[in-house]
Enzyme design. Structure first.
Site, PDB file in Angstrom:
ATOM      1  N   ASP A 126     -39.198  -2.767 -55.715  1.00  0.00           N
ATOM      2  CA  ASP A 126     -40.268  -2.283 -54.857  1.00  0.00           C
ATOM      3  C   ASP A 126     -41.240  -1.494 -55.720  1.00  0.00           C
ATOM      4  OD1 ASP A 126     -41.754  -1.706 -52.653  1.00  0.00           O
ATOM      5  OD2 ASP A 126     -40.392  -0.192 -51.851  1.00  0.00           O
ATOM      6  N   ASP A 163     -33.758  -4.411 -44.881  1.00  0.00           N
ATOM      7  CA  ASP A 163     -33.507  -4.810 -46.269  1.00  0.00           C
ATOM      8  C   ASP A 163     -32.032  -5.135 -46.491  1.00  0.00           C
ATOM      9  OD1 ASP A 163     -36.106  -4.568 -47.227  1.00  0.00           O
ATOM     10  OD2 ASP A 163     -35.886  -2.429 -47.613  1.00  0.00           O
ATOM     11  N   ASP A 173     -34.798  -0.132 -49.118  1.00  0.00           N
ATOM     12  CA  ASP A 173     -34.504   1.163 -48.506  1.00  0.00           C
ATOM     13  C   ASP A 173     -34.413   1.114 -46.983  1.00  0.00           C
ATOM     14  OD1 ASP A 173     -37.130   0.738 -47.909  1.00  0.00           O
ATOM     15  OD2 ASP A 173     -37.915   2.444 -49.036  1.00  0.00           O
TER      16      ASP A 173
END
Length: 892
Positions: A331, A633, A629
């Site tokens: 990310d 996910d 997070d």
């Protein structure tokens, strides 16, 4: 008759919800809250079902090597050979207890991480507002929510003012959800459509609201998902499978050797029980009984080193998978960047003013054409930025400077602080009289303040929205009319900032203005262009990835331009075009397969897209590490070979689904963990090759003597001593060997690659065969020279021990010479010194001569033993030379 199901909370009115929750708009009284906390328990997620202490302990015995050793110990004890039984039992007990303690400590560390820094929540109790730990919230509490707050529990809204929540971690929706306490919601509305509800773990992105708590802890939506995901079984790693196969093969070989020796001894007229005990001792020498202990120690020490480098492993075996990682899907926000929006440029009075400093620390300078200074119009822009703002800039010893509220507004507060203003003093002197909170439809925020008896209106929002409400522009010489040409130039300036991946906010003001749905006649003050800057250390981490043959991919929900700009700064771009979530949805499997091989940046992706990307990469044989997070996910984290959750911003469900947690949410920690994983795997291979080579030398010596009809060169006790003592400490020391300098310059090993590379096999065969040959030759020479059998056995025993020591240093690398930093492993140095001392005691102290079958050696005997032992060094150096020259390939 079955009772009817209760009416869902989202369909109740605010009044009915309060009545059903047993509360009121004034909130619960303190004694009521305390009673409910005692009744319902804390507002925390319990996670998956933990293993019991006993099952964790017994699991350590579920190993072929352990079971074989236990059988050997029991048989030795039954036959009256207490020394052998005790020696074997000590190793078994040591390995079992060590494995249990490490697993238990890892579990406790994970629980400690989940409990660190509990978030706070604002509630109303007895008509007064309190800030309490989120875990103390109970059903019936009235939650006070404002922009930037994390919702601590599920609740039914009582009041809302342009309230929006970021619910992507729960629903997967990338856009904020509008909330309305007075809305009428259908009975079968999906979670994302329940506009009267707020859910634990989501974040308030705009507006304000109040809600009565209706569910806490495991009763929340997050808790339900956590319970479902908690029971998902893990996948065994390649190392576990390889070592189990090796253990099975060696155990079967040991049984075959015992049978052959017993049969051979029986036909030679030797006592059956004596040969059986000797066969067991030799079988123990063949089976690497310390392997589980060494592997556990290697992994546990690696986990401890990783924890110091901000990576916490949820299971020991998963460390090994890190070493074979070929792709890291990361990310952007907080992992590759600081997650601290920073204003870099201010455009006012027709000029660009550069702003130094990064993050939320309010230190930096303004510069114009290289000269420090502020245009006169900048003061008005900074005043607007700080007053048309709901965020708070705070500092504590643990977190340093941080923003409570929207990060974009926090960046404006830091900007004002850098300009010498104090938002607290400004807000005290010029209190807010009225406001129109930010809304996605209007894309602006308005506040009204008192300035020396006059009303002053401030506006903040998207450039096109703010400019549309402006008729004038503030320049250094004063206000000027804002014509169409100037408005077009300003929009082009804003587009230029956006093209550099900056978020642009426009600011304007109006004296004697009133807040209404349609505002005009504003004076344009300027733009603030900001960005979440890359972490300074992230670019070097990306370079290390590439050197190690690992592809770093940027996967983010941000705008493609922002993703491309950050990737460019970090050196991640250049492998292909940016792929967006919309493009992914239109791709078939073949197109997706090509995209994941060429693209390095994926923007505007949802958690569902992450799962598709992981699966597509794995179809190409990639070993994928994936960060995440949010709750949604979790599937991608579970599917990835290494799921990596965020310890700071991650949800409990994401942490539960992951193999590794970052305590600092930093990409650098992932790369550090990969390096540790590679080093641990290499050390396990060093130990295994060293041990098998040593055991091969012992086995070859004993089998050769048996097949040729010679007396046995070693006694059962001598074999056990060599195996359990001499192999033990040096082997353990190899498990903590410092990593080689080129660890992160090699390509990852293939997923299906076995433990044994060609170089490793060549090294262990060379050392094992040579050890058997020279020791057999020494034994024959000693017998032929007229020495007693006991003296010949003692010379062979001493030579075998010394050869093991030399091999321990040689096996520190498969290709580098043992003379390259030979004493870099201080634990190996100490282990060898200790074992040399023990060997000297056995040969010098008479009390040990009988138990170990020792004959005192002369100076000439020791010289011959030393010379024979040294011959293993050139043999192993020759093997390494051939590996370096490529004659022997397959180094990994």
């Amino acid at each position: 008759m079955q009772a009817p199901s209760p009416v869902p909370w989202h369909t109740l009115s605010a009044e009915d919800a309060l009545r059903r929750a047993g509360s009121s708009t004034q909130g619960l009284k303190e004694h009521e809250a305390a009673a409910r906390l005692l009744r319902d328990g804390p507002n925390t997620l319990k996670g998956s079902q933990r293993q019991s202490v006993w099952s964790m302990f017994l699991q350590q015995l579920q190993n072929v090597l352990m079971l074989t050793l236990l059988a050997a110990a029991v048989l030795s004890f039954i036959l009256g050979h207490t020394l052998e039984a005790v020696a074997i039992s000590v190793i078994v007990v040591f390995a079992v207890i060590l494995g249990f303690l490490q697993e238990f400590r890892a579990e406790r560390a994970i629980r400690a991480l989940a409990e660190m820094a509990p978030p706070l929540a604002k509630v109303r109790r007895g008509g007064k507002e309190f800030l309490i730990p989120a875990e103390e919230i109970v059903s019936g509490d009235v939650l006070m929510l404002s922009a930037g707050d994390r919702v601590p529990a599920d609740g039914r809204l009582l009041f809302s003012a342009v309230l929006q929540l970021e619910e992507s971690s729960l629903t997967g929706e990338s856009l904020p959800s509008d909330k309305d306490s007075g809305a009428v919601v259908a009975l079968d509305a999906a979670t994302g459509d329940q506009s009267t509800m707020v859910f634990a773990g989501t974040t308030v992105s705009a507006g304000r609201g109040e809600a009565v708590t209706v569910a806490t802890g495991m009763q929340t939506r997050f808790g339900g998902i956590a319970a479902l995901l908690g029971g998902v079984a893990g996948v065994r790693t390649p190392l576990q499978d390889h070592l189990d196969r090796i253990g099975t093969i060696l155990a079967r070989s040991a049984l075959l050797i015992v049978a052959l020796l017993v049969i051979a001894g029986f036909f030679r007229g030797q006592p059956f029980l004596e040969m059986l005990v000797f066969g067991i001792a030799l079988a123990v020498a063949v089976v690497p009984e310390a392997l589980p202990a060494v592997v556990t120690i290697s992994l546990a020490l690696g986990v401890q080193r990783m924890a110091k480098r901000n990576a916490l492993m949820r299971s020991l075996p998963a460390v090994e998978t890190l070493g074979s990682t070929t792709v890291i899907c990361s990310d952007k926000t907080g992992t590759l960047t600081r997650d601290e929006m920073t204003v870099r440029v201010v455009h006012t009075s027709g000029v660009n003013v550069a702003v130094s400093g990064t993050g939320y620390e309010p230190s930096g300078t303004f510069s114009l054409d290289g000269d420090t200074g502020m245009p006169p119009s900048l003061h008005s822009l900074l005043t607007a930025a700080m007053l048309c703002n709901d965020a708070r800039l705070e500092k504590n010893d643990e977190k340093g400077w941080y923003v409570a509220g929207d990060p974009t507004e926090g960046a404006l507060l830091v900007l004002g602080r850098k300009g010498g203003l104090d938002e607290l003093e400004l807000r005290r002197q010029h209190p807010r009289l009225d406001e129109l909170p930010f809304s996605p439809e209007l894309r602006r925020m308005l506040t009204q303040h008192s300035f020396q008896g006059k009303m002053r209106l401030f506006m903040k929002g998207a450039p096109e929205t703010v400019l549309a409400a402006c008729s004038e522009v503030l320049l250094s010489e004063g206000s000027a009319s804002l014509d169409a040409s100037m408005r077009r130039e300003l929009l082009e300036e804003a587009d230029a900032f956006a093209g550099r991946a900056m978020r642009v906010l426009a600011l304007a003001e109006k004296w004697d203005g009133e807040i209404s749905g349609s505002v005009s006649g504003m004076t344009f003050l300027g733009f603030a262009a900001m960005i979440d800057p890359p972490r300074p250390e992230a670019a070097e981490a990306v370079r290390r990835c590439r050197s190690a043959g690992i592809r770093p991919l940027l996967i983010t929900g941000d705008h493609p331009a922002t993703a491309r700009a950050i990737a460019g700064e970090l050196g991640m771009a250049g492998e292909g075009d940016v792929v967006t979530g919309r493009m992914l949805e239109e791709m078939d499997e073949e197109d997706l397969s090509r995209a994941v091989q060429s693209a390095s940046v994926f923007a505007r992706v949802s958690p569902e897209h992450k799962l598709r990307i992981v699966e597509a990469l794995q179809l190409h044989g990639e070993v994928v590490a994936m960060t995440g997070d949010g709750v949604n996910d979790a599937p991608a984290l579970k599917r990835a070979d290494i799921g990596i959750s965020m310890g700071i911003t991650g949800t409990d469900v994401a942490k539960e689904a992951s193999d590794m947690m970052l305590t600092d949410d930093n990409f650098v920690s992932i790369v550090d963990a990969v390096e540790e994983g590679r080093g641990i795997y290499e050390n396990i291979k060093k130990y295994l090759s060293y041990l098998l080579s040593s055991n091969m030398g012992e086995l070859g010596l004993m089998v050769a003597a048996t097949l040729t009809g010679l007396p046995l060169p070693l006694s059962a006790v001598q074999i056990l001593y060599v195996n359990l003592a001499t192999d033990g400490l040096p082997a353990l020391a190899l498990a903590v060997d410092p990593p080689e300098s080129d660890t992160m310059l090699r390509r990852p090993r293939k997923r299906d690659a076995g433990v044994f590379s060609r170089a490793m096999v060549a090294l262990l065969l060379g050392g094992g065969i040579w050890s058997a040959v020279v020791n057999m030759s020494l034994f024959l020479y000693a017998l032929d020279s007229g020495r007693p059998l006991r003296e010949a056995m003692s010379m062979t025993f001493a030579s075998l021990v010394l050869i093991q020591f030399f091999k321990a240093y040689a096996f520190r690398s498969q290709r580098k010479s043992m003379f390259s930093r030979p004493f870099a492993n201080r634990w190996l140095n100490l282990a060898i010194l200790w074992e040399l001392g023990l060997l000297a005691v056995i040969f010098v102290v008479p009390v040990f001569h009988e138990p170990f079958g020792i004959y005192p050696l002369s100076r000439e005997d020791w010289l011959l033993v030393a010379l024979v032992s040294l011959t293993v060094i050139p043999v192993l150096e020759l093997v390494k030379f051939l590996v370096r020259r490529g004659v022997i390939s397959g180094y990994s």
